[in-house]
Design a protein around this motif. Structure first.
Motif, PDB file in Angstrom:
ATOM      1  N   HIS A   1      29.128  27.927  85.942  1.00 54.23           N
ATOM      2  CA  HIS A   1      29.146  26.632  86.396  1.00 54.23           C
ATOM      3  C   HIS A   1      29.659  25.846  85.150  1.00 54.23           C
ATOM      4  O   HIS A   1      30.374  24.744  85.355  1.00 54.23           O
ATOM      5  CB  HIS A   1      27.911  26.087  86.883  1.00 54.23           C
ATOM      6  N   LEU A   2      29.082  26.254  84.064  1.00 56.57           N
ATOM      7  CA  LEU A   2      29.368  25.660  82.717  1.00 56.57           C
ATOM      8  C   LEU A   2      31.070  25.584  82.248  1.00 56.57           C
ATOM      9  O   LEU A   2      31.349  24.798  81.967  1.00 56.57           O
ATOM     10  CB  LEU A   2      28.548  26.161  81.647  1.00 56.57           C
ATOM     11  N   LEU A   3      31.534  26.802  82.528  1.00 59.04           N
ATOM     12  CA  LEU A   3      33.183  26.978  82.417  1.00 59.04           C
ATOM     13  C   LEU A   3      33.885  26.164  83.287  1.00 59.04           C
ATOM     14  O   LEU A   3      34.743  25.427  82.807  1.00 59.04           O
ATOM     15  CB  LEU A   3      33.429  28.551  82.581  1.00 59.04           C
ATOM     16  N   ASP A   4      33.460  26.109  84.616  1.00 55.86           N
ATOM     17  CA  ASP A   4      34.117  25.159  85.591  1.00 55.86           C
ATOM     18  C   ASP A   4      33.891  23.590  85.217  1.00 55.86           C
ATOM     19  O   ASP A   4      34.858  22.884  85.334  1.00 55.86           O
ATOM     20  CB  ASP A   4      33.299  25.488  86.981  1.00 55.86           C
ATOM     21  N   ASN A   5      32.566  23.375  84.698  1.00 56.79           N
ATOM     22  CA  ASN A   5      32.763  21.926  84.531  1.00 56.79           C
ATOM     23  C   ASN A   5      33.285  21.389  83.054  1.00 56.79           C
ATOM     24  O   ASN A   5      33.463  20.225  83.007  1.00 56.79           O
ATOM     25  CB  ASN A   5      31.113  21.613  84.357  1.00 56.79           C
ATOM     26  N   LEU A   6      33.010  22.483  82.080  1.00 57.23           N
ATOM     27  CA  LEU A   6      33.471  21.958  80.668  1.00 57.23           C
ATOM     28  C   LEU A   6      34.490  22.750  79.901  1.00 57.23           C
ATOM     29  O   LEU A   6      34.844  22.454  78.948  1.00 57.23           O
ATOM     30  CB  LEU A   6      32.099  21.813  79.799  1.00 57.23           C
ATOM     31  N   GLY A   7      34.740  23.525  80.641  1.00 56.38           N
ATOM     32  CA  GLY A   7      35.668  24.694  80.103  1.00 56.38           C
ATOM     33  C   GLY A   7      37.302  24.100  79.989  1.00 56.38           C
ATOM     34  O   GLY A   7      38.060  24.814  79.172  1.00 56.38           O
ATOM     35  N   GLN A   8      37.513  23.014  80.273  1.00 58.14           N
ATOM     36  CA  GLN A   8      39.051  22.531  80.191  1.00 58.14           C
ATOM     37  C   GLN A   8      39.144  21.815  78.942  1.00 58.14           C
ATOM     38  O   GLN A   8      40.205  21.530  78.489  1.00 58.14           O
ATOM     39  CB  GLN A   8      39.114  21.497  81.693  1.00 58.14           C
ATOM     40  N   TYR A   9      38.124  21.287  78.399  1.00 57.01           N
ATOM     41  CA  TYR A   9      38.219  20.763  77.024  1.00 57.01           C
ATOM     42  C   TYR A   9      38.571  21.790  75.943  1.00 57.01           C
ATOM     43  O   TYR A   9      37.826  22.747  75.707  1.00 57.01           O
ATOM     44  CB  TYR A   9      37.084  19.793  76.603  1.00 57.01           C
ATOM     45  N   GLN A  10      39.538  21.444  74.928  1.00 61.17           N
ATOM     46  CA  GLN A  10      39.956  22.268  74.081  1.00 61.17           C
ATOM     47  C   GLN A  10      38.809  22.230  72.765  1.00 61.17           C
ATOM     48  O   GLN A  10      38.927  23.205  71.995  1.00 61.17           O
ATOM     49  CB  GLN A  10      41.244  22.022  73.488  1.00 61.17           C
ATOM     50  N   SER A  11      38.170  21.333  72.770  1.00 59.96           N
ATOM     51  CA  SER A  11      37.181  21.315  71.664  1.00 59.96           C
ATOM     52  C   SER A  11      35.888  21.960  71.893  1.00 59.96           C
ATOM     53  O   SER A  11      35.109  21.860  71.084  1.00 59.96           O
ATOM     54  CB  SER A  11      36.810  19.748  71.341  1.00 59.96           C
ATOM     55  N   VAL A  12      35.766  22.371  73.353  1.00 57.61           N
ATOM     56  CA  VAL A  12      34.763  23.069  73.511  1.00 57.61           C
ATOM     57  C   VAL A  12      34.610  24.417  73.409  1.00 57.61           C
ATOM     58  O   VAL A  12      35.598  25.242  74.145  1.00 57.61           O
ATOM     59  CB  VAL A  12      34.094  22.700  74.974  1.00 57.61           C
ATOM     60  N   ASP A  13      33.725  25.377  72.729  1.00 54.84           N
ATOM     61  CA  ASP A  13      33.742  26.881  73.028  1.00 54.84           C
ATOM     62  C   ASP A  13      32.419  27.131  73.649  1.00 54.84           C
ATOM     63  O   ASP A  13      31.475  26.742  73.328  1.00 54.84           O
ATOM     64  CB  ASP A  13      33.548  27.310  71.458  1.00 54.84           C
ATOM     65  N   ILE A  14      32.913  28.148  74.690  1.00 53.77           N
ATOM     66  CA  ILE A  14      31.639  28.512  75.430  1.00 53.77           C
ATOM     67  C   ILE A  14      31.250  29.985  75.507  1.00 53.77           C
ATOM     68  O   ILE A  14      32.470  30.643  75.857  1.00 53.77           O
ATOM     69  CB  ILE A  14      31.823  27.804  76.990  1.00 53.77           C
ATOM     70  N   SER A  15      30.040  30.291  75.268  1.00 52.32           N
ATOM     71  CA  SER A  15      29.840  31.901  75.116  1.00 52.32           C
ATOM     72  C   SER A  15      28.634  32.108  76.078  1.00 52.32           C
ATOM     73  O   SER A  15      27.743  31.325  76.254  1.00 52.32           O
ATOM     74  CB  SER A  15      29.786  32.309  73.854  1.00 52.32           C
ATOM     75  N   ARG A  16      28.832  33.493  76.580  1.00 44.92           N
ATOM     76  CA  ARG A  16      27.581  33.822  77.207  1.00 44.92           C
ATOM     77  C   ARG A  16      26.900  34.805  76.352  1.00 44.92           C
ATOM     78  O   ARG A  16      27.091  36.016  76.362  1.00 44.92           O
ATOM     79  CB  ARG A  16      28.141  34.754  78.530  1.00 44.92           C
ATOM     80  N   ARG A  17      25.983  34.178  75.364  1.00 43.20           N
ATOM     81  CA  ARG A  17      25.242  34.935  74.527  1.00 43.20           C
ATOM     82  C   ARG A  17      23.822  34.342  74.508  1.00 43.20           C
ATOM     83  O   ARG A  17      23.377  33.240  74.869  1.00 43.20           O
ATOM     84  CB  ARG A  17      25.914  34.578  73.143  1.00 43.20           C
ATOM     85  N   ASP A  18      23.005  35.192  73.701  1.00 45.19           N
ATOM     86  CA  ASP A  18      21.495  34.551  73.346  1.00 45.19           C
ATOM     87  C   ASP A  18      21.677  33.309  72.274  1.00 45.19           C
ATOM     88  O   ASP A  18      22.242  33.341  71.465  1.00 45.19           O
ATOM     89  CB  ASP A  18      20.628  35.654  72.790  1.00 45.19           C
ATOM     90  N   GLY A  19      21.223  32.083  72.864  1.00 45.98           N
ATOM     91  CA  GLY A  19      21.252  30.983  72.127  1.00 45.98           C
ATOM     92  C   GLY A  19      20.460  30.763  70.782  1.00 45.98           C
ATOM     93  O   GLY A  19      21.147  30.238  69.876  1.00 45.98           O
ATOM     94  N   LEU A  20      19.441  31.278  70.963  1.00 45.84           N
ATOM     95  CA  LEU A  20      18.567  31.486  69.741  1.00 45.84           C
ATOM     96  C   LEU A  20      18.941  32.420  68.519  1.00 45.84           C
ATOM     97  O   LEU A  20      18.987  31.886  67.462  1.00 45.84           O
ATOM     98  CB  LEU A  20      17.186  31.643  70.153  1.00 45.84           C
ATOM     99  N   GLU A  21      19.527  33.453  69.201  1.00 47.07           N
ATOM    100  CA  GLU A  21      19.987  34.251  68.334  1.00 47.07           C
ATOM    101  C   GLU A  21      21.460  33.793  67.356  1.00 47.07           C
ATOM    102  O   GLU A  21      21.656  34.010  66.342  1.00 47.07           O
ATOM    103  CB  GLU A  21      20.337  35.683  68.820  1.00 47.07           C
ATOM    104  N   THR A  22      22.400  33.177  68.430  1.00 50.99           N
ATOM    105  CA  THR A  22      23.401  32.595  67.909  1.00 50.99           C
ATOM    106  C   THR A  22      23.243  31.275  66.739  1.00 50.99           C
ATOM    107  O   THR A  22      23.825  31.579  65.745  1.00 50.99           O
ATOM    108  CB  THR A  22      24.108  31.939  69.029  1.00 50.99           C
ATOM    109  N   ILE A  23      22.131  30.477  67.102  1.00 45.97           N
ATOM    110  CA  ILE A  23      21.909  29.604  65.984  1.00 45.97           C
ATOM    111  C   ILE A  23      21.080  30.022  65.122  1.00 45.97           C
ATOM    112  O   ILE A  23      21.305  29.562  63.785  1.00 45.97           O
ATOM    113  CB  ILE A  23      20.976  28.398  66.724  1.00 45.97           C
ATOM    114  N   ALA A  24      20.220  31.325  65.052  1.00 46.05           N
ATOM    115  CA  ALA A  24      19.641  31.870  63.900  1.00 46.05           C
ATOM    116  C   ALA A  24      20.627  32.272  62.785  1.00 46.05           C
ATOM    117  O   ALA A  24      20.316  32.169  61.497  1.00 46.05           O
ATOM    118  CB  ALA A  24      18.555  32.762  64.458  1.00 46.05           C
ATOM    119  N   TYR A  25      21.680  32.946  63.281  1.00 43.40           N
ATOM    120  CA  TYR A  25      22.625  33.489  62.195  1.00 43.40           C
ATOM    121  C   TYR A  25      23.824  32.731  62.129  1.00 43.40           C
ATOM    122  O   TYR A  25      24.954  33.276  61.751  1.00 43.40           O
ATOM    123  CB  TYR A  25      22.886  34.844  62.676  1.00 43.40           C
ATOM    124  N   LEU A  26      23.758  31.193  62.470  1.00 40.49           N
ATOM    125  CA  LEU A  26      24.984  30.317  62.085  1.00 40.49           C
ATOM    126  C   LEU A  26      25.187  30.112  60.867  1.00 40.49           C
ATOM    127  O   LEU A  26      24.622  29.085  60.265  1.00 40.49           O
ATOM    128  CB  LEU A  26      24.527  28.995  63.040  1.00 40.49           C
TER     129      LEU A  26
END
Length: 286
Positions: free
Chosen positions: A126-151
């Protein structure tokens, strides 16, 4: 656990609390001259239909966004939030409701970036369908806490990190505190906004103590407590711990929540601010 879908709770009083605070932070960032990044740990589907079968099953939006008809002060944060919702509905339909990513998208300028993570396969589609058209948006299917912890290499110096898991798993409270500790060591110039539900068993308390200890004087807690008629059996209120907010942010949020209590709860309920103490005054509990 991947059972949680926010569509059942979209537009409830906790969303109003979280999204008003988010809007105020984004207004601050978009008023600056340099670019910024927005990170959302649990992005959901981005856009919701409050007339859907799922939303109508719980009807939580009826004591949230749907209960707000008109802001009396036209220049208030509550009025700006309602205008944002109405402008969004003019494009997406009268029963649509913007989640955090869609709200953030309205503030994106040339050079700004948005990074969204969502692990649930259906919500990710749904997220890809709703916001995937914007070039400024990066969408990934990942664990969000892990992604932010190692940002450790944020896209911009300025930015906002929203952390709002479902807390279906009790260990998420501990995991959130650990995530913020790691993320702050890598990106200390960002604004951090951590949402949590206030339940009867008060299982959030240790996490909040840890976060306020970690943030010290740069952190504060905002709690919107619902009146008994709205609170229900489980969620008694909505909480936010915010790090690194602009100087006047607390006053702006307090004024906004006073307006919202009047509009949404007919003046009932309670909004509470708890400020963090200077670093080192309390032990870190994680």
């Amino acid at each position: 656990m991947l059972s949680y879908q926010h569509i059942y709770h979209a537009g409830n009083f906790a969303d109003v609390h979280k999204h008003l605070a988010l809007m105020l932070a984004l207004e601050h960032l978009s008023a600056g001259t340099s670019s910024f990044s927005f990170y959302d740990s649990h992005a959901g589907r981005g856009i919701y239909d409050l007339a859907s079968t799922e939303a109508e099953k719980t009807k939580e939006h009826q004591t949230g966004i749907t209960a707000i008809d008109l802001a009396s002060k036209k220049d208030s944060a509550a009025a700006r939030y309602l205008k944002l919702i109405n402008d969004f509905r003019a494009t997406h339909g009268e029963t649509s409701y913007p989640g955090s990513p869609a709200i953030a998208q309205t503030f994106m300028r040339h050079g700004d970036r948005m990074f969204l993570t969502e692990l649930h396969p259906g919500e990710h589609r749904h997220l890809l369908d709703n916001l995937g058209q914007y070039q400024s948006v990066d969408i990934s299917r990942r664990d969000g806490l892990e992604t932010i912890a190692y940002l450790n290499r944020p896209h911009h110096l300025r930015g906002l990190v929203l952390i709002d898991p479902s807390y279906e798993i009790k260990t998420e409270y501990r995991d959130v505190a650990r995530t913020v500790m790691k993320a702050q060591s890598n990106w200390s110039s960002a604004i951090y906004m951590i949402w949590y539900p206030i339940l009867k068993d008060e299982r959030h308390k240790q996490m909040v103590r840890s976060l306020l200890s970690l943030g010290g004087a740069k952190a504060f807690e905002s709690k919107l407590m619902a009146p008994a008629a709205v609170a229900g059996e489980r969620m008694q209120g909505s909480g936010l711990v915010i790090f690194g907010a602009p100087e006047t942010f607390i006053e702006q949020l307090e004024a906004a929540m006073t307006d919202v209590q009047q509009l949404m709860f007919a003046g009932e309920g309670e909004h509470i601010i708890n400020k963090g103490q200077p670093t080192g005054n309390h032990p870190l509990i994680i």
